[in-house]
Design an enzyme around this catalytic site. Structure first.
Site, PDB file in Angstrom:
ATOM      1  N   GLY A 174     -50.929 -35.086  -5.220  1.00 12.51           N
ATOM      2  CA  GLY A 174     -52.190 -35.170  -4.485  1.00 12.51           C
ATOM      3  C   GLY A 174     -53.235 -35.918  -5.276  1.00 12.51           C
ATOM      4  N   ALA A 175     -52.835 -37.079  -5.814  1.00 11.75           N
ATOM      5  CA  ALA A 175     -53.666 -37.804  -6.779  1.00 11.75           C
ATOM      6  C   ALA A 175     -55.028 -38.224  -6.229  1.00 11.75           C
ATOM      7  CB  ALA A 175     -52.913 -39.041  -7.273  1.00 11.75           C
ATOM      8  N   MET A 232     -59.433 -32.641  -6.706  1.00 11.81           N
ATOM      9  CA  MET A 232     -58.798 -32.077  -7.887  1.00 11.81           C
ATOM     10  C   MET A 232     -57.817 -33.059  -8.505  1.00 11.81           C
ATOM     11  SD  MET A 232     -59.903 -29.317  -9.108  1.00 11.81           S
ATOM     12  CE  MET A 232     -58.565 -29.267 -10.285  1.00 11.81           C
ATOM     13  N   GLU A 255     -48.588 -39.315  -4.035  1.00 11.11           N
ATOM     14  CA  GLU A 255     -49.329 -39.116  -2.794  1.00 11.11           C
ATOM     15  C   GLU A 255     -48.347 -39.093  -1.642  1.00 11.11           C
ATOM     16  OE1 GLU A 255     -51.714 -38.239  -1.163  1.00 11.11           O
ATOM     17  OE2 GLU A 255     -53.307 -38.013  -2.627  1.00 11.11           O
ATOM     18  N   ARG A 256     -48.814 -38.651  -0.497  1.00 16.47           N
ATOM     19  CA  ARG A 256     -47.938 -38.568   0.671  1.00 16.47           C
ATOM     20  C   ARG A 256     -47.575 -39.972   1.154  1.00 16.47           C
ATOM     21  NH1 ARG A 256     -53.091 -37.518   2.158  1.00 16.47           N
ATOM     22  NH2 ARG A 256     -53.971 -38.717   3.898  1.00 16.47           N
ATOM     23  N   ALA A 263     -51.792 -19.729  -9.601  1.00 13.08           N
ATOM     24  CA  ALA A 263     -53.011 -18.927  -9.656  1.00 13.08           C
ATOM     25  C   ALA A 263     -53.974 -19.413  -8.590  1.00 13.08           C
ATOM     26  CB  ALA A 263     -53.663 -19.027 -11.034  1.00 13.08           C
ATOM     27  N   MET A 296     -57.852 -21.299 -11.767  1.00 18.16           N
ATOM     28  CA  MET A 296     -57.351 -21.628 -13.096  1.00 18.16           C
ATOM     29  C   MET A 296     -58.392 -21.449 -14.202  1.00 18.16           C
ATOM     30  SD  MET A 296     -54.153 -22.838 -12.870  1.00 18.16           S
ATOM     31  CE  MET A 296     -53.035 -23.232 -11.519  1.00 18.16           C
ATOM     32  N   HIS A 321     -67.764 -21.762  -0.803  1.00 20.84           N
ATOM     33  CA  HIS A 321     -67.131 -23.025  -1.192  1.00 20.84           C
ATOM     34  C   HIS A 321     -67.681 -24.173  -0.346  1.00 20.84           C
ATOM     35  CE1 HIS A 321     -64.116 -20.449  -3.183  1.00 20.84           C
ATOM     36  NE2 HIS A 321     -63.890 -21.500  -3.935  1.00 20.84           N
ATOM     37  N   LYS A 380     -63.211 -27.048   2.353  1.00 25.64           N
ATOM     38  CA  LYS A 380     -62.150 -26.068   2.074  1.00 25.64           C
ATOM     39  C   LYS A 380     -61.560 -25.567   3.384  1.00 25.64           C
ATOM     40  CE  LYS A 380     -61.029 -22.078  -0.802  1.00 25.64           C
ATOM     41  NZ  LYS A 380     -59.873 -22.790  -1.387  1.00 25.64           N
ATOM     42  N   THR A 421     -59.097 -17.244  -4.796  1.00 27.37           N
ATOM     43  CA  THR A 421     -59.756 -16.448  -5.840  1.00 27.37           C
ATOM     44  C   THR A 421     -60.260 -15.132  -5.275  1.00 27.37           C
ATOM     45  OG1 THR A 421     -60.430 -18.467  -6.975  1.00 27.37           O
ATOM     46  CG2 THR A 421     -61.614 -16.455  -7.541  1.00 27.37           C
TER      47      THR A 421
END
Length: 269
Positions: A11-12, A16, A37-38, A125, A128, A158, A162, A169
Site C-alpha cells: 500500500g505504498a 501510512m 500497490e494494487r 496490532a 503500533m 480519527h 478512516k 485501537t
C-alpha cells in the site's frame, strides 16, 4: 558487514505507506526492498520516491507480490482486510515476517491470518505506538481495580477518510478493559446508541466514534463513577509514531518463531 534487513511496504501510495517508506529510508537500520500497490494503480512502474514527490529511491513500485517478497526479510502492511489476508498467505509462502497495522478484520479473516502465522511470525496490532500500548496496560489495570459501579466508555476520533469504526485501537482498549473485569468484550460491548435506548446497562463497555478533518488519532477511556471520573487519554499528532513502531516490529520479528505476536510482545510489556 551484515546486510540490513530488506523491508517491503504494501500500500505504498497511502498515507501510512508513504510514511513507512520515509521511515525505513531514514532509519539507518533497514533498507527499502520493494513497494507494492494494487494492479492498475497509477504508481505502478514509477520510482517510489518520485511518485511521492521526493528524490528517486531506486525502488520501483510493483504489483507482483511474490517478486517483491523474494529475498526480503519483512513486509509492513497498512492496507485493507482482504489485501492483508492475501498478503499473509504470500508472506507465509515466502518465509518473511508480516507486520499488520490494518484494522477491521472479521473472524474468518483473523482465522486465515492465524493459519499463516503457523509458518512465519505475524505481528498484528490495532496501534503500533508505544504510548497507546502503555495505555492498553493502564486500562487493564484500572478496570481490574474498579468494580461495575464505574461505567467504562471508549471514545475515539480519527480523520474523515478512516473507513472502520470503532477503530482497532478502541477495540484494543475495550478488550483490555474487559480482560481487567474478567468478562468477554463481545458480551458487554455497546457499539451503537440511537433513539430511546433506555438506561445504560450495568457492566457494559460503550464505544463512540468521531470522524472529521485530519485527526491522526485520539483515544479516551473513561471510568465514570458517582461523583468522579477517571480519564485515560492518548493523542497522536504525527503518523510517524505508527511507522516507527511498525519498523521496530519488523526488526524485532527477525529470527522469531512462527506465531501471532502483538506490540506488547515487541515492547516487552
Amino acid at each position: 558487514m551484515t546486510e540490513q534487513p530488506g523491508i517491503v511496504i504494501a500500500g505504498a501510495s497511502g498515507r501510512m505507506g508513504q510514511m513507512l517508506i520515509r521511515t525505513v529510508g531514514e532509519s539507518g537500520r533497514a533498507r527499502l526492498a520493494a513497494c507494492i500497490e494494487r494492479p492498475g494503480h497509477g504508481w505502478i512502474g514509477r520510482d517510489a520516491g518520485e511518485a511521492m514527490g521526493a528524490a528517486p529511491l531506486g525502488v520501483r513500485v510493483g504489483d507482483d507480490v511474490a517478486a517483491a517478497l523474494d529475498g526480503a526479510h519483512a513486509v509492513i502492511d497498512f492496507t485493507a482486510p482482504p489485501a492483508s489476508v492475501a498478503l499473509a498467505q504470500a508472506a507465509a509462502q515466502a518465509g518473511v515476517v508480516h507486520v499488520i497495522g490494518t484494522t477491521g478484520f472479521d473472524k474468518v479473516q483473523l482465522d486465515a491470518i492465524a493459519e499463516a502465522a503457523r509458518r512465519v511470525p505475524v505481528i498484528r496490532a490495532g496501534n503500533m505506538s508505544l504510548g497507546v500500548n502503555l495505555l492498553v496496560q493502564l486500562t487493564r489495570q484500572v478496570a481490574a481495580a474498579l468494580d461495575e459501579d464505574f461505567d467504562i466508555e471508549v471514545v475515539e476520533a480519527h480523520h474523515r477518510h478512516k473507513v472502520d469504526a470503532p477503530s482497532g485501537t478502541a477495540l484494543m482498549l475495550g478488550e483490555a478493559a474487559a480482560e481487567g473485569r474478567g468478562v468477554e468484550l463481545g458480551a458487554v460491548a455497546d457499539r451503537g446508541r440511537d433513539g430511546i435506548t433506555g438506561a445504560r446497562a450495568r457492566g457494559h463497555i460503550g464505544f463512540a466514534a468521531i470522524r472529521g478533518g485530519d485527526v491522526v488519532g485520539e483515544h479516551d477511556v473513561i471510568f465514570a463513577g458517582a461523583g468522579e471520573r477517571i480519564v485515560l487519554r492518548h493523542v497522536a499528532t504525527d503518523r510517524a509514531i505508527f511507522a516507527r513502531g511498525a519498523l521496530k516490529a519488523a526488526l524485532w520479528g527477525q529470527g522469531r518463531a512462527p506465531g501471532e505476536y502483538t506490540m506488547l510482545d515487541v515492547l516487552g510489556l
